[in-house]
Structures are given as C-alpha cells and as structure tokens.
Design an enzyme around this catalytic site. Sequence first.
Site, mmCIF file in Angstrom:
data_model
loop_
_atom_site.group_PDB
_atom_site.id
_atom_site.type_symbol
_atom_site.label_atom_id
_atom_site.label_comp_id
_atom_site.label_asym_id
_atom_site.label_seq_id
_atom_site.Cartn_x
_atom_site.Cartn_y
_atom_site.Cartn_z
ATOM 1 N N GLU A 185 0.824 -1.212 0.000
ATOM 2 C CA GLU A 185 0.000 0.000 0.000
ATOM 3 C C GLU A 185 0.857 1.261 0.000
ATOM 4 O O GLU A 185 1.487 1.587 1.010
ATOM 5 C CB GLU A 185 -0.934 0.036 1.201
ATOM 6 N N GLU A 282 -12.187 1.830 3.725
ATOM 7 C CA GLU A 282 -11.281 2.271 4.788
ATOM 8 C C GLU A 282 -11.390 3.778 4.974
ATOM 9 O O GLU A 282 -10.483 4.545 4.652
ATOM 10 C CB GLU A 282 -9.832 1.858 4.484
#
Length: 307
Positions: A185, A282
Amino acid sequence: MKRRSFIQKSALSTGALTMTGTLTYANSLTNTTNAHQFNLKYAPHIGMFKHLAGDDPIAQLNFMADQGFTAFEDNEMRKRPIDVQEKMADTMKKRGLEMGVFVAHEIYWKEPNLASGDLDKRIEFLNDIKSSIEVAKRVNAKWMTVVPGHLDLKLRMGHQTANVVESLKQASALLEPHGIVMVLEPLNFRNHPGLFLTDSPQAYEICKAVNSPACKILFDIYHQQIQEGNLIPNMEAAWSEIAYIQIGDNPGRNEPTTGEINYYNVFKWIHEQEFNGVLGMEHGNSRDGKEGELAVIEAYKKVDNFL
C-alpha cells in the site's frame, strides 16, 4: 485522518440520533429481503455501523450482510483473540461475506525497517508474515496489507529499493504455497510523511521486480488522489499488478459523495475492467451516530448505480 488512528476513530465515533424516522428505517434494514444488490464487493469494517448494529462484532457482520454487502475487511484481525477470529470467520462463511485485508506486520512509521536492509528487521518482518499466514488460514483471507515502512535517509533510493525487494521476495516465497497475496500500500506524503512507498508507479516497479503472484498492489484511492491524482489513468497503467482497492473521499477521508472524487465514474471504470476483488471501505463516517451510518449506506447505493 492518520491511518494509525483510523480504526480507533471509527470505532469510537459517537453521536445522537437526529434524523426523523431513522430508528424505524434502521430496524427495517435488518430484513434480509431488503438487502441491496451492489455491483462491486464493497467491504465495511468493524465500527462503521456500531450504532445501528451494536458493539458485538458478530452482530455488525450480520448487519453488513443484511444490507447487501458481500465483503468485509479488518486491519486489526491479526491482533484479535483466536476464538474471536474463529467466530468471525464462521459468521462470514454463513453470511457470504468475503474476507478482505488485514495488516500483516508491525508497521514502522518513524524509523526505517525494510528499506534499511537490517537483517534483524527483515527477520522480524518475515516472522510476522509467517504468523499472519496462520491468521489468513483461520479467517479465509486471501490478501494481507504490507507497508514497507519509513525511508532510510542514510541510503540512496536505489539501495533502499533493492533492500525492500529482497525482503518481499523472501516473504513471497512464504506466501506462494498458500495462495495468499500481500498487497503493498503506497501512502500519501501529507498524512504519512517520510514513508518509503508513496505512489502507484513505485509500487508497480517493485512488484515487477519481485515478480511473484504473492506480491501485488493495494491501490487506496484516497491516498493516491492526494499523492498523484489522475486516478483512472494511473490505475490503468498499473492494473496488471493491482489486486485490492480501498476507498475514501478527499478531503476528509469519509464516504463517497462527501469530497471531490467522482466515485460514480471511478467505480464504473473498475467494474468495466471486470474486477472481482474487494474494495475496502477504509474511511470514516462524515456524520456521527445512526444518521451518519445510514448516510454511508445510501452513499454507496448512489455511486454504485452505474449500470
């Protein structure tokens, strides 16, 4: 919102009920015959619907499924007691919820670890991967999040990249036999200054160097809107290495429709690529309490209406 406090903030969000008729509507949402049919696998997290579903994580999972969500993600799964992991896995299996990512290792936010080439740090990382494999098996997870940590300012970027690639190659060798994928990420410079991995071209380069089906990209749309913009072309350029997507509007890191990102068009493009993976929600809720939780559900219905 900083990633480190994201789950805590979302889990502790409070607020009074202010929408007229919200309670009646919320009660009706528990009827599975009213479950919405989403076109993509949007994945809420624990705490996102705690006012509507209650504090019990099992009740929250059931509530998500009742609304038509078909996936779930949990950054903190690795740290949950084993019996809780097993109960959550059993509920997800019964309710048809696909498990998304959890964070696979200790993330170094302020000091270098993988970029440094330090062998003790590499061993620590690989041990975390080994333990996370067991978690993934327990909860039927295919993906786990990896963040390579802070830059090593004493080393040139090429040496840091080589150090990270070597650690990821060794981790891939552990993951491949189990069919588990670590997704790298990139995180934006504003919320997380000083991290090694920041944008999708860099993640693409690293994945190509590692050259393993166990090492792919987690493309967080919120982070990359800040870091690089040009979302759809950049996703297209890295598409062969993108295995997981996360969501959050900017500014604010809340649900779609609350910021500047045209999620209707972004989701439409993702669907056109025949993406069958999970899109992790998220982000926080833009409003507190039950009203805010209902607003999240309605926002996803709105931006998902692209067919």
